[in-house]
Design a protein around this motif. Structure first.
Motif, PDB file in Angstrom:
ATOM      1  N   ASP A 196     -79.456  52.101 -47.732  1.00 51.96           N
ATOM      2  CA  ASP A 196     -80.893  52.401 -47.829  1.00 51.96           C
ATOM      3  C   ASP A 196     -81.705  51.112 -47.906  1.00 51.96           C
ATOM      4  O   ASP A 196     -82.702  50.940 -47.205  1.00 51.96           O
ATOM      5  CB  ASP A 196     -81.177  53.256 -49.079  1.00 51.96           C
ATOM      6  CG  ASP A 196     -80.917  54.748 -48.820  1.00 51.96           C
ATOM      7  OD1 ASP A 196     -80.836  55.131 -47.620  1.00 51.96           O
ATOM      8  OD2 ASP A 196     -80.770  55.514 -49.793  1.00 51.96           O
ATOM      9  N   ASP A 197     -81.238  50.204 -48.769  1.00 44.89           N
ATOM     10  CA  ASP A 197     -81.958  48.925 -48.917  1.00 44.89           C
ATOM     11  C   ASP A 197     -82.047  48.165 -47.602  1.00 44.89           C
ATOM     12  O   ASP A 197     -83.006  47.432 -47.352  1.00 44.89           O
ATOM     13  CB  ASP A 197     -81.283  48.029 -49.975  1.00 44.89           C
ATOM     14  CG  ASP A 197     -81.467  48.580 -51.390  1.00 44.89           C
ATOM     15  OD1 ASP A 197     -82.288  49.521 -51.557  1.00 44.89           O
ATOM     16  OD2 ASP A 197     -80.793  48.096 -52.324  1.00 44.89           O
ATOM     17  N   ALA A 198     -80.992  48.305 -46.783  1.00 43.31           N
ATOM     18  CA  ALA A 198     -80.975  47.572 -45.506  1.00 43.31           C
ATOM     19  C   ALA A 198     -81.629  48.384 -44.391  1.00 43.31           C
ATOM     20  O   ALA A 198     -81.695  47.937 -43.242  1.00 43.31           O
ATOM     21  CB  ALA A 198     -79.534  47.225 -45.137  1.00 43.31           C
ATOM     22  N   LYS A 219     -77.023  53.150 -51.629  1.00 44.25           N
ATOM     23  CA  LYS A 219     -78.098  52.239 -52.025  1.00 44.25           C
ATOM     24  C   LYS A 219     -78.132  51.016 -51.100  1.00 44.25           C
ATOM     25  O   LYS A 219     -79.186  50.625 -50.596  1.00 44.25           O
ATOM     26  CB  LYS A 219     -77.922  51.819 -53.485  1.00 44.25           C
ATOM     27  CG  LYS A 219     -78.994  50.852 -53.953  1.00 44.25           C
ATOM     28  CD  LYS A 219     -79.162  50.809 -55.450  1.00 44.25           C
ATOM     29  CE  LYS A 219     -80.392  50.018 -55.889  1.00 44.25           C
ATOM     30  NZ  LYS A 219     -80.770  48.865 -55.062  1.00 44.25           N
ATOM     31  N   ARG A 220     -76.957  50.438 -50.874  1.00 45.12           N
ATOM     32  CA  ARG A 220     -76.879  49.261 -49.991  1.00 45.12           C
ATOM     33  C   ARG A 220     -77.460  49.546 -48.610  1.00 45.12           C
ATOM     34  O   ARG A 220     -78.195  48.748 -48.052  1.00 45.12           O
ATOM     35  CB  ARG A 220     -75.397  48.875 -49.777  1.00 45.12           C
ATOM     36  CG  ARG A 220     -74.804  47.890 -50.729  1.00 45.12           C
ATOM     37  CD  ARG A 220     -75.277  46.472 -50.431  1.00 45.12           C
ATOM     38  NE  ARG A 220     -75.020  45.625 -51.594  1.00 45.12           N
ATOM     39  CZ  ARG A 220     -73.891  44.946 -51.777  1.00 45.12           C
ATOM     40  NH1 ARG A 220     -72.928  44.981 -50.871  1.00 45.12           N
ATOM     41  NH2 ARG A 220     -73.730  44.225 -52.847  1.00 45.12           N
TER      42      ARG A 220
END
Ligand code: ADP
Ligand code: ZN
Length: 429
Positions: free
Chosen positions: A41-43, A38-39
């Motif tokens: 992907d978010d970045a 998630k981290r």
């Protein structure tokens, strides 16, 4: 050297190795740890988009709270059946964080520690007394595995039972002592009380770590024990001891860069700083399997030294830790690290290296009191001498800290001794 090929590797080769391992690590956590997927992907970072070491800077930081939020095992990147050991942080600053090791992680860990113990002077001929506490804390098991790897004879004493430590040290002729610097200092004190002299023991090297100490403290340890004292650094989240360690030239701690990529950032803005600039150490683990961490903020303040060391190792070194950002006291708006106070105190005559900082509130104003033991209680009888000493300590503190502090000189042995990490600060605010 334990691993000359790695420890003297040319920079381009080391960077190529780091890049290859970084790519593999990012791929592993992306595929196996939902938090990291998630981290990343978010970045907007995919494993395939990591093309150079510079791309590291596109990856978000990981912080201690991320581990706490996924307590105990949520950041593990392998199934539990592949974990063969569990450790935890000491919990100095709150709820402990948990880490897991695969068999390959244990191998990597002992390899890293083997390098640093040899750099610090230890060899297979040594008898090593380990006075770190065995348990969830990584210190004892880490040094144990590394010293065993180089073939030293290990005495797994654990911490505490100080008179017995001295007796064993004499009887078994220990040549290496592993402990925190503050416990080593206390042991030296007990040794003197027992009437045991330097010539009665065979100690040659002190391998100290798990907490900070100043050059002044090193000098005390070296003269009280008659040894060469080096320090090493690590933290449970990253592996335990083995991240870095000094060689006998004492020019900063050599980082095991084939396993850990160091960066220094401005702790306020997160901006990456140049070599030589002081800031917060950030480490990316690139070989660990159990719980790899990307850009982990250590909260430890230091700087990186890229110049080659006289010992021939080519690794980047980190300077002595100035303190944890958590330990930094803000007193009347002035930043104070306990290490600054230590370096003032240990340079003064008539006082012992045992001290504490007490911070309180006087109305709305912060007040700092430095409590320090006298070497010899006879001084307490001379008011004028006592006053003069107090005044000169106060003056020195004022110059170094830019802050007026009260100084309280106390009888010898009134400040609590530590068997592990010393408690230097009492914050009453
Ligand atoms: P905790 O963070 O709960 O104390 P650890 O036992 O994992 O848990 O300790 C890691 C911390 O110990 C590091 O972040 C650092 O602040 C401190 N430390 C370890 N080695 C050194 C060293 N050589 N100098 C200064 N501090 C050190
Ligand atoms: Zn060196």
């Amino acid at each position: 050297m334990w691993n000359k090929a790695i420890e003297t590797m040319r920079r381009p080769d080391m960077e190529a190795l780091q890049l290859e391992r970084l790519k593999a690590t990012v791929g592993r956590v992306y595929n196996n740890v939902p938090f990291y997927r998630k981290r990343l992907d978010d970045a907007g970072v995919t494993p395939e988009s990591i093309k150079s070491l510079k791309d590291l800077q596109r990856i978000p930081f990981t912080v201690k709270n991320d581990l706490r939020d996924h307590y105990p095992f949520g950041l593990f990147a392998v199934p539990m059946k592949d974990i063969v050991r569990i450790h935890a942080s000491s919990g100095t600053t709150g709820k402990p964080t948990t880490v897991g090791y695969t068999r390959a992680d244990l191998e990597m860990w002992s390899e890293c520690v083997a390098r640093l113990v040899m750099a610090a002077g230890a060899t297979g001929d040594d008898v090593a007394q380990i006075a770190f506490g065995y348990g969830l804390f990584t210190g004892a098991f880490g040094l144990h595995a590394g010293l065993e790897k180089v073939g030293a004879a290990i005495i797994p004493m654990s911490s505490g039972n100080t008179e017995k430590q001295i007796m064993i040290m004499q009887d078994y002729k220990s040549t290496v002592l592993v402990s925190t610097p503050s416990y080593a200092l206390y042991m030296a004190e007990v040794m003197a009380e027992m009437g045991v002299k330097q010539s009665d023991i065979a100690l040659k090297y002190g391998l100290f770590g798990a907490e900070g100490s100043t050059e002044e403290m090193r000098a005390q340890l070296e003269s009280r024990w008659g040894i060469i004292a080096t320090e090493n650094y690590g933290m449970s989240e990253l592996v335990g001891p083995g991240v870095s360690g000094e060689c006998i030239h004492k020019t900063g701690m050599h980082i095991n860069e084939d396993c850990f990529i160091p960066e220094i950032i401005n702790p306020e803005t997160g901006e990456v700083l140049e070599y030589g600039e002081k800031g917060e150490l950030v480490i990316t683990t690139i070989l660990k399997e159990g719980i790899p961490l990307l850009r982990y903020r250590t909260k430890d303040i230091t700087r990186l030294i890229p110049e080659v060391c006289p010992c021939g190792r080519t690794s980047i070194r980190m300077e002595k830790i100035q303190g944890r950002s958590d330990d930094m006291l803000i007193i009347r708006g002035v930043n104070v690290f306990p290490s600054q106070v230590e370096s003032v105190l240990l340079g003064m005559p008539h006082i012992s290296p045992h001290y504490q900082l007490e911070v309180s509130k006087n109305g709305f104003v912060d007040a700092l009191k430095v409590i320090v033991e006298l070497e010899d209680s006879s001084l307490l009888e001379s008011f004028s001498q006592l006053e003069a000493l107090e005044k000169s300590i106060r003056h020195k503190l004022q110059v170094v800290l830019g802050l007026d502090a009260r100084v309280q000189l106390t009888e010898p042995k009134t400040i609590e001794r530590s068997m592990g990490k010393a408690k230097r600060v009492i914050d009453l605010r």
